[in-house]
Write an enzyme that holds these catalytic residues in place. Structure first.
Site, mmCIF file in Angstrom:
data_model
loop_
_atom_site.group_PDB
_atom_site.id
_atom_site.type_symbol
_atom_site.label_atom_id
_atom_site.label_comp_id
_atom_site.label_asym_id
_atom_site.label_seq_id
_atom_site.Cartn_x
_atom_site.Cartn_y
_atom_site.Cartn_z
ATOM 1 N N HIS A 38 -17.971 -3.391 19.658
ATOM 2 C CA HIS A 38 -18.449 -4.241 20.755
ATOM 3 C C HIS A 38 -19.444 -5.300 20.282
ATOM 4 O O HIS A 38 -19.696 -6.277 20.989
ATOM 5 C CB HIS A 38 -19.044 -3.391 21.893
ATOM 6 C CG HIS A 38 -20.392 -2.820 21.617
ATOM 7 N ND1 HIS A 38 -20.590 -1.510 21.218
ATOM 8 C CD2 HIS A 38 -21.625 -3.359 21.700
ATOM 9 C CE1 HIS A 38 -21.876 -1.272 21.072
ATOM 10 N NE2 HIS A 38 -22.527 -2.384 21.357
ATOM 11 N N ASP B 136 -15.215 2.552 18.717
ATOM 12 C CA ASP B 136 -16.234 1.503 18.751
ATOM 13 C C ASP B 136 -16.802 1.222 17.362
ATOM 14 O O ASP B 136 -18.016 1.094 17.187
ATOM 15 C CB ASP B 136 -17.363 1.862 19.722
ATOM 16 C CG ASP B 136 -18.258 0.663 20.038
ATOM 17 O OD1 ASP B 136 -17.773 -0.481 19.926
ATOM 18 O OD2 ASP B 136 -19.446 0.874 20.371
ATOM 19 N N GLY C 129 -29.250 -4.500 20.806
ATOM 20 C CA GLY C 129 -29.431 -5.065 19.471
ATOM 21 C C GLY C 129 -29.434 -4.008 18.389
ATOM 22 O O GLY C 129 -29.181 -4.292 17.220
ATOM 23 N N SER D 167 -27.304 -1.605 18.369
ATOM 24 C CA SER D 167 -25.915 -1.182 18.206
ATOM 25 C C SER D 167 -25.392 -1.531 16.816
ATOM 26 O O SER D 167 -25.521 -2.670 16.367
ATOM 27 C CB SER D 167 -25.030 -1.854 19.257
ATOM 28 O OG SER D 167 -25.338 -1.392 20.545
ATOM 29 N N LEU E 44 2.917 7.836 23.507
ATOM 30 C CA LEU E 44 4.018 8.357 24.314
ATOM 31 C C LEU E 44 4.955 7.233 24.732
ATOM 32 O O LEU E 44 6.100 7.485 25.111
ATOM 33 C CB LEU E 44 3.479 9.051 25.572
ATOM 34 C CG LEU E 44 2.627 10.302 25.371
ATOM 35 C CD1 LEU E 44 2.199 10.856 26.732
ATOM 36 C CD2 LEU E 44 3.354 11.350 24.571
#
Length: 437
Positions: A136, A166, A243, A245, A303
């Site tokens: 992200h 992520d 910030g 992250s 699937l």
């Protein structure tokens, strides 16, 4: 004679009263005088006290090279700020001035900082250095810049991203890289263990900020967004802010045991929450980034269906259209079947309701993804579903997810539309279905 005596005693009483009042006044006045003198003496500064200030700083007796500072110093030079740059949108006609849509809007070509995050350099190979951060942090970017710990800004390119975990891997020139971080085993951690979170909270202005906390829980299972697969994370009370992250969570040996990804800011009732941050365990990080560097993508099974949650369908339609028995209240409704996919090959059709994969019950799209991603492409899984009120179990050979063909899995098909907001008819437009698994 009697009158004279009365006058005499009246004079005596008057004189006594006056003498008492005078005496009391003298005593009270004397007391106030003494008290005032005492206060003035107490407030008077000692002679000579204002000549040199009288206060000094003694030598610092604290240990400035403790376990925490050693751990931080060993990693800080490998922690970077990641700048997400995107092209600005410009509107140049009357419609945009009055908010009349996007008429005349175009990319100006000028790059602007859209967001900032953190990352950590974990490998040097020849002329390149590799950085792990969050998906992200880089999502939607037209260009990426990385600010090294020495303040030097360099360009970065995306090696691969994965929205499910992520995670993302970036590549920069190794010319100015002096340090790389190492990963510790995230299985060898304990609740209550001291940890440090390093990153750029609120942007690169606060780069290399370090916060200290503990591991609050070794393993929490959370779903980051509606319809996404549940993931296991480390919970910590080390301060993690916007910030942070993509920055590392390290142990006191200076090893990266997690990549900081998110925090819980409030509960479902809107109450503020403090000290609940989550990090992706290092063992999962290493597994994913190795695949991203090797293949540029993460390969997951599929699937080959589009679907909606059974809870999105009204009870009347569950009975009249899906023909479900009243005992079935949770599952995933098949809305589309992809040619050549696992479900199509196994005979599944529109309006079939999947309730189990292997021995794992399926209650919604999120739990279906979680159960499905335990398998590898090419493996077989027993899938239980309902059709016309009867349960069936079929063995499916799982194919590769179509979203794996892109270096970024962050697509609209990964979002669960209208989840938990309104009920949906199986006959509704198919744009609200979950595709790609």
């Amino acid at each position: 004679m009697q009158e004279k005596n009365n006058k005499f005693w009246l004079k005596v009483a008057t004189v006594g009263l006056i003498a008492g009042l005078i005496g009391g006044g003298i005593v009270l006045g004397a007391g106030n005088l003494i008290s005032g003198i005492r206060d003035r003496i107490a407030l008077r500064a000692p002679a000579g006290s204002n000549k040199a200030g009288g206060t000094s700083v003694s030598s610092n007796k604290a240990n400035l090279n403790n376990e925490s500072t050693k751990a931080y110093k060993s990693v800080k030079d490998s922690v970077v700020s990641v700048i997400n740059q995107q092209k600005s949108q410009t509107g140049n006609n009357i419609y945009s001035i009055f908010g009349g849509g996007n008429y005349g809007n175009s990319n100006s070509g000028k790059l602007q900082t859209a967001s900032e995050g953190s990352g950590v350099i974990y490998k040097k190979n020849g002329g390149s250095a590799y950085i792990v951060t969050n998906n992200h942090v880089v999502s939607g970017s037209n260009a990426l810049k990385v600010i090294l710990s020495n303040g030097k800004e360099v360009s970065a390119s995306i090696v691969g991203t994965d929205s499910t975990t992520d995670l993302a891997v970036l590549k920069i020139s190794s010319t100015n890289v002096s340090s790389v971080a190492s990963f510790g085993n995230s299985n060898d951690i304990a609740a209550g263990q001291d940890v440090l979170a390093i990153g750029s909270p609120m942007g690169s202005e606060y780069a290399n900020t370090v916060t200290k906390g503990i591991i609050s829980a070794k393993k929490r299972t959370i779903t980051a967004k509606s319809g996404a697969a549940a993931t296991s994370v480390i919970q910590t009370d080390a301060a993690i802010n916007s910030g942070n992250s993509g920055g590392p969570l390290i142990n006191m040996a200076g090893q990266v045991i997690g990549i900081n990804s998110m925090k819980l800011a409030s509960d479902t009732n809107g109450s503020n929450v403090e000290g609940m941050g989550f990090s992706i365990p290092s063992n999962e990080v290493v597994r994913v980034i190795n695949q991203l560097v090797k293949n540029g993508k993460i390969t997951r099974p599929s699937l080959g269906i589009g679907s909606i949650d059974l809870s999105s369908v009204s009870k009347d339609q569950q009975s009249s259209i899906l023909k479900l028995p009243s005992s079935v209240s949770k599952g995933v409704v098949v809305m589309t079947v992809t040619d050549g996919g696992a479900a199509k090959n196994a005979g599944l059709k529109k309006y079939d309701v999947i309730t189990k994969i292997g021995n794992k019950s399926v209650s919604d799209v999120s739990s279906l993804r979680t159960a499905l991603y335990k398998y590898k492409v090419g493996e077989s899984a027993n899938v239980t579903y309902y059709r016309n009120g009867k349960a069936h179990t079929v063995k499916m050979k799982l194919t590769e997810s179509s979203s794996s063909n892109s270096s970024s899995n962050d697509s609209d098909s990964d979002q669960q539309s209208n989840q938990g907001q309104s009920q949906q008819s199986p006959d509704d437009d198919q744009d609200d279905t979950n595709d790609g698994f």
